[in-house]
Scaffold this motif. Structure first.
Motif, short mmCIF file in Angstrom:
data_model
loop_
_atom_site.label_atom_id
_atom_site.label_comp_id
_atom_site.label_asym_id
_atom_site.label_seq_id
_atom_site.Cartn_x
_atom_site.Cartn_y
_atom_site.Cartn_z
N HIS A 382 0.85 -1.09 -0.12
CA HIS A 382 -0.07 0.09 -0.08
C HIS A 382 0.71 1.41 0.05
O HIS A 382 0.49 2.36 -0.49
N THR A 383 2.17 1.43 0.44
CA THR A 383 2.87 2.44 0.80
C THR A 383 4.20 2.23 -0.15
O THR A 383 4.87 3.47 -0.09
N ARG A 384 4.80 1.24 -0.51
CA ARG A 384 5.93 1.04 -1.05
C ARG A 384 7.17 1.19 -0.07
O ARG A 384 8.41 1.16 -0.13
N CYS A 385 6.80 0.99 1.21
CA CYS A 385 7.80 1.04 2.25
C CYS A 385 8.78 -0.02 2.18
O CYS A 385 8.12 -1.14 2.10
N GLY A 386 10.14 0.14 2.17
CA GLY A 386 10.94 -0.96 2.21
C GLY A 386 11.21 -1.40 0.80
O GLY A 386 11.88 -2.49 0.54
N MET A 387 10.79 -0.74 -0.19
CA MET A 387 10.98 -1.04 -1.71
C MET A 387 11.98 -0.24 -2.51
O MET A 387 12.03 -0.56 -3.68
N GLY A 388 12.71 0.56 -1.65
CA GLY A 388 13.64 1.47 -2.54
C GLY A 388 15.00 0.76 -2.42
O GLY A 388 15.12 -0.46 -2.26
N PRO A 389 15.98 1.52 -2.81
CA PRO A 389 17.38 1.16 -3.11
C PRO A 389 18.03 0.29 -1.82
O PRO A 389 18.57 -0.71 -2.02
N CYS A 390 17.55 0.60 -0.56
CA CYS A 390 18.11 0.17 0.47
C CYS A 390 17.36 -0.97 0.84
O CYS A 390 17.79 -2.05 1.69
#
Length: 444
Positions: A382-390
């Motif tokens: 729902h938020t893309r939390c944790g789906m970035g480069p790190c």
């Protein structure tokens, strides 16, 4: 390109260095991979005078004949089912790369010494320039960041705060305060255990002398950082008292989180407290895969060196020697447990973040958007939390503390990587003495 080794060691901190040296001296062909340009990990990072222990291990590594791949990163390992099927002993690192090359490394035994990283907890203003992790700021100073005359607040929890404050003071920084979130009672219990570790006790005293003009506050933490374009001040809280302190830098970290992505990807069993489960010779639940150092429990340099040697001896077939060292390791585990208790986080820290406080810096996800999520998977959807480069390495540890969430899977690539590497079209590795690859592979 595929290369074959007796033992591959991932991570060149103290545990990885000890493992590579011990295995090489036992007559095995060993590869040591690390994403830093030089061995030593974060604790023995280049930039300042190293302790004699670090110099001794580096000299042994240099003379050991270990194939050193500095500046390399492992981005994938085989599926757990494939490792279990290969009980004749052929674990492998399916994806390892530096800036230009990609390879598959096959080995009879795999030792994971992937270390740990800092835990960050979100609070208003924590994304301001000049607000840094304690270890991160220490690394930047070692890399040349000038801090002479700068006002620095060091805050969070754990012995790293003392080491960082001492190093910054030696570089001329004005340490305004060192704020430890643990209570005086917690520290007293830990201090009693330190009596049995006189070397560590004297090290702590040495660190405190280095920043003796600064206040050391217990049961105290930062509740907000202030500034327009960069940090100007922080608000501290100690029990019911709050006050503002002007400063140029905030070095803030809440102890360490083990880097367990590769062990989890390989299917290694974890303990209830989030570390890699091993037997007395540090073999994991996966056949011919060993783990040493902070992923098995945060215990400091001496324990990491001991574990690296144990894992290497066991992997090299010297089980009796490994068990002898394992007995010494058991005597150190009390300190590991005491350190964990001394750094236990105060539940009041869960209330630091406001609804508009950023939690996931990569995807700009704020606390309010996560408050009602049912778990880590739902938060990602729902938020893309944790789906970035790190890949959740920062926000994952924070949300685990804030909400009790835990990532339920590790998917490749474990780190950001080249599309050519994912497609299997990376250029073959070649010997490059002018780069950071030492004793590398023969020309294809």
């Amino acid at each position: 390109m595929t290369e074959n080794f007796d033992i591959v060691v991932v991570g060149a901190g103290p545990a990885g260095m000890a493992a590579a040296v011990t295995a090489s001296e036992a007559g095995k062909r060993v590869a040591l991979l690390d994403d830093n340009p030089a061995p030593g990990g974060q604790i023995w990072r280049k930039g300042t005078r190293q302790p004699p222990m670090a110099e001794q291990w580096e000299a042994r590594l240099e003379a050991s004949g270990t194939v050193r791949l500095q500046g390399w990163r492992v981005f994938d390992c085989p599926e757990p089912s494939l490792i279990r099927a290969e009980r004749n002993g052929a674990p492998r690192v399916e994806g390892a790369q530096d800036a230009d090359h990609c390879a598959e490394l096959r080995c009879k035994k795999l030792i994971l010494a992937t270390g740990a990283r800092e835990r960050f907890l979100p609070f208003p203003g924590w994304t301001l320039p000049n607000v840094m992790g304690a270890g991160g700021m220490d690394a930047m100073v070692r890399g040349g960041l000038p801090v002479a005359g700068k006002r620095v607040v060091v805050a969070g929890t754990g012995p790293l705060l003392f080491a960082v404050a001492a190093h910054l003071a030696e570089k001329g920084a004005r340490i305004v305060a060192v704020c430890e979130q643990a209570s005086l009672a917690q520290l007293a219990r830990f201090g009693l255990r330190m009596v049995t570790e006189p070397a560590k006790l004297w090290q702590g005293i040495h660190y405190r002398r280095a920043f003796r003009e600064a206040r050391f506050l217990t049961n105290c933490w930062v509740v907000a950082a202030h500034g327009t374009h960069r940090l100007d001040a922080v608000t501290l809280r100690q029990r019911e008292k709050r006050w503002d302190v002007a400063c140029d830098y905030l070095a803030c970290g809440f102890h360490l989180v083990p880097n367990i992505e590769l062990p989890e990807r390989l299917g290694c069993r974890m303990t209830d407290d989030g570390f890699v489960a091993t037997d007395e010779t540090l073999q994991t639940s996966v056949f011919n895969v060993y783990c040493a150092g902070e992923p098995t429990g945060v215990g400091g340099v001496e324990v990491s060196l001991l574990e690296g040697q144990i894992a290497a001896l066991a992997a090299a077939g010297k089980s009796d020697e490994a068990r002898k060292l394992a007995r010494r390791r058991r005597g150190k585990l009390g300190f590991v447990r005491a350190l964990d208790g001394g750094c236990a986080l105060n539940p009041q820290l869960k209330s630091l973040a406001a609804d508009d406080t950023i939690v996931c810096r990569c995807e700009d996800v704020r606390f309010g958007a996560l408050r009602d999520a049912g778990g880590w998977r739902q938060a990602k959807l729902h938020t893309r939390c944790g789906m970035g480069p790190c890949q959740g390495r920062i926000c994952g540890a924070a949300t685990e503390f804030l909400f009790g969430w835990h990532a339920d899977s590790v998917r490749p690539p474990v780190f950001p990587t080249l599309v050519s590497s994912l497609a299997g079209t990376g250029e073959a590795i070649h010997k490059a003495q002018s780069r950071a690859v030492v004793g590398a592979f023969p020309e294809p």
